[in-house]
Scaffold this motif. Structure first.
Motif, PDB file in Angstrom:
ATOM      1  N   ALA A  21       0.831  -1.211   0.000  1.00  0.00           N
ATOM      2  CA  ALA A  21       0.000   0.000   0.000  1.00  0.00           C
ATOM      3  C   ALA A  21       0.856   1.247   0.000  1.00  0.00           C
ATOM      4  O   ALA A  21       0.588   2.221  -0.702  1.00  0.00           O
ATOM      5  N   VAL A  22       1.957   1.230   0.796  1.00  0.00           N
ATOM      6  CA  VAL A  22       2.848   2.390   0.844  1.00  0.00           C
ATOM      7  C   VAL A  22       3.522   2.599  -0.495  1.00  0.00           C
ATOM      8  O   VAL A  22       3.653   3.715  -1.000  1.00  0.00           O
ATOM      9  N   ALA A  23       3.944   1.490  -1.118  1.00  0.00           N
ATOM     10  CA  ALA A  23       4.613   1.602  -2.411  1.00  0.00           C
ATOM     11  C   ALA A  23       3.673   2.156  -3.465  1.00  0.00           C
ATOM     12  O   ALA A  23       4.050   2.977  -4.302  1.00  0.00           O
ATOM     13  N   THR A  24       2.421   1.716  -3.423  1.00  0.00           N
ATOM     14  CA  THR A  24       1.434   2.212  -4.393  1.00  0.00           C
ATOM     15  C   THR A  24       1.178   3.689  -4.203  1.00  0.00           C
ATOM     16  O   THR A  24       1.071   4.467  -5.148  1.00  0.00           O
ATOM     17  N   ALA A  25       1.074   4.117  -2.928  1.00  0.00           N
ATOM     18  CA  ALA A  25       0.816   5.525  -2.647  1.00  0.00           C
ATOM     19  C   ALA A  25       1.955   6.397  -3.116  1.00  0.00           C
ATOM     20  O   ALA A  25       1.761   7.514  -3.598  1.00  0.00           O
ATOM     21  N   CYS A  26       3.201   5.898  -2.979  1.00  0.00           N
ATOM     22  CA  CYS A  26       4.349   6.701  -3.396  1.00  0.00           C
ATOM     23  C   CYS A  26       4.348   6.920  -4.895  1.00  0.00           C
ATOM     24  O   CYS A  26       4.861   7.920  -5.395  1.00  0.00           O
ATOM     25  N   GLY A  27       3.785   5.968  -5.646  1.00  0.00           N
ATOM     26  CA  GLY A  27       3.773   6.124  -7.091  1.00  0.00           C
ATOM     27  C   GLY A  27       2.538   6.823  -7.600  1.00  0.00           C
ATOM     28  O   GLY A  27       2.377   7.005  -8.798  1.00  0.00           O
ATOM     29  N   ASP A  28       1.612   7.201  -6.685  1.00  0.00           N
ATOM     30  CA  ASP A  28       0.361   7.843  -7.090  1.00  0.00           C
ATOM     31  C   ASP A  28       0.594   9.327  -7.314  1.00  0.00           C
ATOM     32  O   ASP A  28       1.247   9.996  -6.517  1.00  0.00           O
ATOM     33  N   ALA A  29       0.029   9.852  -8.383  1.00  0.00           N
ATOM     34  CA  ALA A  29       0.189  11.280  -8.687  1.00  0.00           C
ATOM     35  C   ALA A  29      -0.897  12.120  -8.044  1.00  0.00           C
ATOM     36  O   ALA A  29      -1.002  13.312  -8.302  1.00  0.00           O
ATOM     37  N   GLY A  30      -1.765  11.482  -7.214  1.00  0.00           N
ATOM     38  CA  GLY A  30      -2.870  12.210  -6.590  1.00  0.00           C
ATOM     39  C   GLY A  30      -2.393  13.092  -5.461  1.00  0.00           C
ATOM     40  O   GLY A  30      -1.219  13.413  -5.340  1.00  0.00           O
ATOM     41  N   GLY A  31      -3.331  13.462  -4.574  1.00  0.00           N
ATOM     42  CA  GLY A  31      -2.998  14.342  -3.465  1.00  0.00           C
ATOM     43  C   GLY A  31      -3.501  15.744  -3.736  1.00  0.00           C
ATOM     44  O   GLY A  31      -4.295  15.996  -4.641  1.00  0.00           O
ATOM     45  N   LEU A  32      -3.030  16.688  -2.945  1.00  0.00           N
ATOM     46  CA  LEU A  32      -3.458  18.072  -3.083  1.00  0.00           C
ATOM     47  C   LEU A  32      -2.950  18.666  -4.385  1.00  0.00           C
ATOM     48  O   LEU A  32      -1.796  18.471  -4.761  1.00  0.00           O
ATOM     49  N   GLN A  33      -3.803  19.373  -5.067  1.00  0.00           N
ATOM     50  CA  GLN A  33      -3.431  20.037  -6.310  1.00  0.00           C
ATOM     51  C   GLN A  33      -3.844  21.497  -6.238  1.00  0.00           C
ATOM     52  O   GLN A  33      -4.852  21.842  -5.633  1.00  0.00           O
ATOM     53  N   GLY A  34      -3.069  22.334  -6.854  1.00  0.00           N
ATOM     54  CA  GLY A  34      -3.366  23.755  -6.858  1.00  0.00           C
ATOM     55  C   GLY A  34      -4.602  24.064  -7.678  1.00  0.00           C
ATOM     56  O   GLY A  34      -4.850  23.446  -8.711  1.00  0.00           O
ATOM     57  N   ALA A  35      -5.391  25.012  -7.218  1.00  0.00           N
ATOM     58  CA  ALA A  35      -6.602  25.420  -7.932  1.00  0.00           C
ATOM     59  C   ALA A  35      -6.356  26.653  -8.781  1.00  0.00           C
ATOM     60  O   ALA A  35      -7.291  27.289  -9.253  1.00  0.00           O
ATOM     61  N   GLY A  36      -5.095  26.999  -8.944  1.00  0.00           N
ATOM     62  CA  GLY A  36      -4.786  28.176  -9.733  1.00  0.00           C
ATOM     63  C   GLY A  36      -4.589  29.391  -8.851  1.00  0.00           C
ATOM     64  O   GLY A  36      -4.764  29.336  -7.632  1.00  0.00           O
ATOM     65  N   PRO A  37      -4.223  30.487  -9.437  1.00  0.00           N
ATOM     66  CA  PRO A  37      -3.973  31.703  -8.651  1.00  0.00           C
ATOM     67  C   PRO A  37      -5.242  32.224  -7.992  1.00  0.00           C
ATOM     68  O   PRO A  37      -6.331  32.147  -8.557  1.00  0.00           O
ATOM     69  N   THR A  38      -5.111  32.715  -6.772  1.00  0.00           N
ATOM     70  CA  THR A  38      -6.237  33.279  -6.039  1.00  0.00           C
ATOM     71  C   THR A  38      -6.501  34.703  -6.503  1.00  0.00           C
ATOM     72  O   THR A  38      -5.570  35.497  -6.672  1.00  0.00           O
ATOM     73  N   GLU A  39      -7.792  35.008  -6.717  1.00  0.00           N
ATOM     74  CA  GLU A  39      -8.135  36.354  -7.157  1.00  0.00           C
ATOM     75  C   GLU A  39      -7.814  37.368  -6.070  1.00  0.00           C
ATOM     76  O   GLU A  39      -7.987  37.109  -4.884  1.00  0.00           O
ATOM     77  N   THR A  40      -7.350  38.512  -6.495  1.00  0.00           N
ATOM     78  CA  THR A  40      -7.009  39.569  -5.555  1.00  0.00           C
ATOM     79  C   THR A  40      -8.276  40.166  -4.955  1.00  0.00           C
ATOM     80  O   THR A  40      -9.227  40.475  -5.671  1.00  0.00           O
ATOM     81  N   ALA A  41      -8.303  40.277  -3.627  1.00  0.00           N
ATOM     82  CA  ALA A  41      -9.466  40.859  -2.962  1.00  0.00           C
ATOM     83  C   ALA A  41      -9.575  42.335  -3.321  1.00  0.00           C
ATOM     84  O   ALA A  41      -8.583  43.066  -3.332  1.00  0.00           O
ATOM     85  N   VAL A  42     -10.790  42.755  -3.638  1.00  0.00           N
ATOM     86  CA  VAL A  42     -11.036  44.144  -4.019  1.00  0.00           C
ATOM     87  C   VAL A  42     -11.995  44.760  -3.014  1.00  0.00           C
ATOM     88  O   VAL A  42     -13.089  44.238  -2.789  1.00  0.00           O
ATOM     89  N   SER A  43     -11.596  45.838  -2.394  1.00  0.00           N
ATOM     90  CA  SER A  43     -12.459  46.502  -1.425  1.00  0.00           C
ATOM     91  C   SER A  43     -13.559  47.258  -2.151  1.00  0.00           C
ATOM     92  O   SER A  43     -13.395  47.656  -3.309  1.00  0.00           O
ATOM     93  N   PRO A  44     -14.710  47.458  -1.504  1.00  0.00           N
ATOM     94  CA  PRO A  44     -15.805  48.186  -2.163  1.00  0.00           C
ATOM     95  C   PRO A  44     -15.436  49.639  -2.416  1.00  0.00           C
ATOM     96  O   PRO A  44     -14.692  50.254  -1.643  1.00  0.00           O
TER      97      PRO A  44
END
Length: 265
Positions: A21-44
């Motif tokens: 199981a550990v060996a399989t997990a090490c070869g897995d490309a899953g896990g946390l992935q970036g959702a792209g750049p965060t939009e800049t907060a704009v004040s009203p």
């Protein structure tokens, strides 16, 4: 004491499974992935800062609706002993021109009040079955009453509480009603909109300082697929006509024939 053979075999099998199981997990490309750049907060952006802030409302719509109902007493301080039909009759008596004769705005309601001999919610009586719920948080129920304003399709919604053996109205609103709900310390009224696929949702919540229920939410919500319309938009909430008069479970009305027994809607 050494473990027996079956136990050793089971332990060895579990160890092999863990390594795989550990060996399989090490070869897995899953896990946390970036959702792209965060939009800049704009004040009203504050518009027209040079304008002098208003100090009073442009329209008076009776935001605090609180009035002692004259002629109705509550000897035992128990609102369950109050007759909702008698309460509506008292309100009608304050504006007889709206309910009497052939020219009364609500002449049909005035005539059908004679059909309320068996109590609210019975037969053709325009007074709907009342509901009881603690809306003020004092451990005692308030009474929510509705009655139809005919010949139109408007419904009057009222909330009453008891203070020192006096019946006090703490909320009132007349509107075309799609539904009424009691939630927590609030009364929610849903009304149709002229815009297809939308409805109005108004919420009144008990305010201990004003000792009344205040309109705390007024919003327009989508209820169906968007459809273009050419109708004139509904006037703003401030332009709506207010009512003519200045435990967590919902309990329906008690039967008129048995004041001490709760009825089921």
């Amino acid at each position: 004491m050494p473990r027996n053979r079956p136990t050793r075999f089971a332990a060895r099998s579990a160890l092999v499974a863990l390594v795989l199981a550990v060996a399989t997990a090490c070869g897995d490309a899953g896990g946390l992935q970036g959702a792209g750049p965060t939009e800049t907060a704009v004040s009203p952006d504050k518009l027209w800062p040079e304008l002098t802030p208003a100090s009073r409302p442009a329209y008076e719509i009776g935001e605090v609706n609180r009035e002692v109902v004259k002629g109705v007493t509550v000897p035992g301080n128990d609102i369950l002993d109050v007759d909702p039909v008698a309460v509506v009759r008292k309100e009608i008596a304050q504006s007889p021109g709206d309910y009497d004769g052939d020219n009364g705005t609500y002449k049909q309601t005035g005539r059908l009040m004679a059909e309320c001999g068996k109590g609210a919610g019975r037969g053709r009586c325009p007074v709907l079955q009342p509901y009881y719920r603690d809306l003020t948080g004092d451990g005692h129920p308030e009474m929510t009453v509705g009655f139809r304003l005919m010949p139109g399709r408007t419904t009057a919604v009222r909330v009453y509480t008891v203070e020192k053996r006096r019946l006090v109205q703490v909320m009132g609103w007349d509107d075309a009603v799609s539904g009424v709900e009691l939630a927590g310390r609030s009364v929610i009224i849903r009304s149709p909109s002229e815009v297809a696929g939308y409805e109005y949702r108004l919420q009144w919540t008990w305010d201990a300082d004003q000792k009344a229920m205040l309109l705390t939410h007024d919003e327009m919500l989508r209820t169906g697929p968007h459809t273009k319309t050419t109708k004139t938009p509904h006037p703003s909430p401030s332009g709506r006509s207010p009512s003519p008069s200045p435990s967590s479970s919902v309990s329906p009305s008690r039967s008129a024939s048995s004041p001490s027994a709760a009825s089921t809607p």
